[in-house]
Design an enzyme around this catalytic site. Structure first.
Site, PDB file in Angstrom:
ATOM      1  N   ASP A 213     -22.220 -40.421  85.826  1.00 47.54           N
ATOM      2  CA  ASP A 213     -21.742 -41.717  86.302  1.00 47.54           C
ATOM      3  C   ASP A 213     -22.763 -42.814  86.038  1.00 47.54           C
ATOM      4  O   ASP A 213     -22.406 -43.925  85.639  1.00 47.54           O
ATOM      5  CB  ASP A 213     -21.455 -41.657  87.803  1.00 47.54           C
ATOM      6  CG  ASP A 213     -20.180 -40.915  88.146  1.00 47.54           C
ATOM      7  OD1 ASP A 213     -19.281 -40.859  87.294  1.00 47.54           O
ATOM      8  OD2 ASP A 213     -20.083 -40.386  89.271  1.00 47.54           O
TER       9      ASP A 213
ATOM     10  N   LYS B  73     -19.020 -34.644  95.407  1.00 44.85           N
ATOM     11  CA  LYS B  73     -20.185 -34.929  94.571  1.00 44.85           C
ATOM     12  C   LYS B  73     -21.515 -34.630  95.256  1.00 44.85           C
ATOM     13  O   LYS B  73     -22.491 -34.287  94.588  1.00 44.85           O
ATOM     14  CB  LYS B  73     -20.156 -36.392  94.098  1.00 44.85           C
ATOM     15  CG  LYS B  73     -19.017 -36.694  93.136  1.00 44.85           C
ATOM     16  CD  LYS B  73     -19.099 -38.110  92.614  1.00 44.85           C
ATOM     17  CE  LYS B  73     -17.982 -38.403  91.632  1.00 44.85           C
ATOM     18  NZ  LYS B  73     -18.094 -39.757  91.051  1.00 44.85           N
TER      19      LYS B  73
END
Length: 288
Positions: free
Chosen positions: A109, A73
């Site tokens: 997220d 990420k």
């Protein structure tokens, strides 16, 4: 919607290491079916050494983009052409969107957690005290989600310096929120409306916990403990929270909401989150 003969279906991927355990393929396949759109979704194991090549491969026609999970990420950031405000603020990307050879990075997220907390009954009262456990990428996404809702956040981590680094990034003069970093014994448990586990403690180990139960006993009854871990579905943290009179939820709601937002970014189709949740609830028993 059908494609001309010989035209391959649009493709999307998950890049992770490992990847075989992922629940994302079944969610996105259900979303393609619900939206009556052609498309495939594949989880691929991509070791860190292969990440740059895998990301470059998303630029070809017919590829919608990819999701990213551990450990990619943060490492993907310099490989992209543009970043959303959320991705820049969090410092991590979990969704890549391909448009005409250009790759745009986003972080679903953070809004996914906000939506999941709302579903779990969190009230989002301005200035509420929230404690976030952990200091990695998931914790950064959690803090971003919480301060966007004007919550006061205390980051608690075994290594205090890492928590302090997160807090330092969100010291904004005259802001409607505060972010602090404290050792566990000094955190404001007695006034916490929400505790978020953004660490990996408990992942695949139901007997592991990020927090001594004595701290949970100090949290007001009825507060929410949200464990971003979703496998196992019932963690030790959740069990001990309920024993202390607290509400507890696992991370499946966040997983579904972030997937819904990624799918919409790729396809433009706004598939209800229930489609993603139903796909998770129908997962094979081997997925835990």
């Amino acid at each position: 919607m059908s494609l001309p003969d010989g035209t391959p279906a649009p493709r999307a991927f998950l890049f992770a290491d490992p990847a075989a355990h992922s629940l994302s393929p079944q969610m996105h396949r259900a979303a393609f079916a619900h939206a009556a759109l052609p498309g495939t979704y594949e989880a691929r194991r991509v070791p860190p050494a292969d990440l740059a090549a895998a990301v470059a491969g998303l630029r070809v026609p017919g590829v919608l983009g990819a999701n990213l999970s551990l450990p990619h990420k943060e490492a993907t950031l310099p490989l992209l052409d543009s970043l959303s405000g959320a991705a820049q603020a969090v410092g991590a990307v979990n969704t890549i969107v391909h448009r005409g050879g250009q790759l745009h990075g986003d972080n679903t997220d953070s809004p996914g957690l906000r939506d999941a907390l709302s579903d779990a009954g969190y009230s989002w009262e301005q200035g509420a005290e929230v404690i976030v456990l952990g200091a990695g990428g998931a914790a950064r996404a959690a803090v971003h989600a919480l301060i966007s809702g004007e919550q006061n956040v205390t980051v608690v981590n075994r290594t205090l310096e890492r928590a302090q680094a997160i807090a330092a990034d969100w010291q904004v003069p005259d802001a409607d929120f505060q972010v602090a970093a404290l050792p566990a014994h000094a955190a404001p448990w007695e006034s916490a409306a929400l505790v978020v586990n953004a660490s990996s403690a408990g992942l695949n180990d139901p007997d592991q916990t990020p927090l001594d139960a004595a701290f949970l006993a100090r949290v007001p009854a009825g507060a929410l403990v949200y464990d971003m871990v979703y496998k196992p579905a019932e963690t030790r943290l959740m069990r001990e929270a309920r024993a202390a009179g607290l509400n507890a939820e696992n991370g499946l709601g966040m997983l579904a909401h972030q997937a819904r937002l990624a799918f919409r970014a790729w396809t433009g189709a706004d598939v209800p989150v229930e489609v993603f949740l139903d796909a998770l609830n129908a997962r094979p028993a081997r997925e835990g």
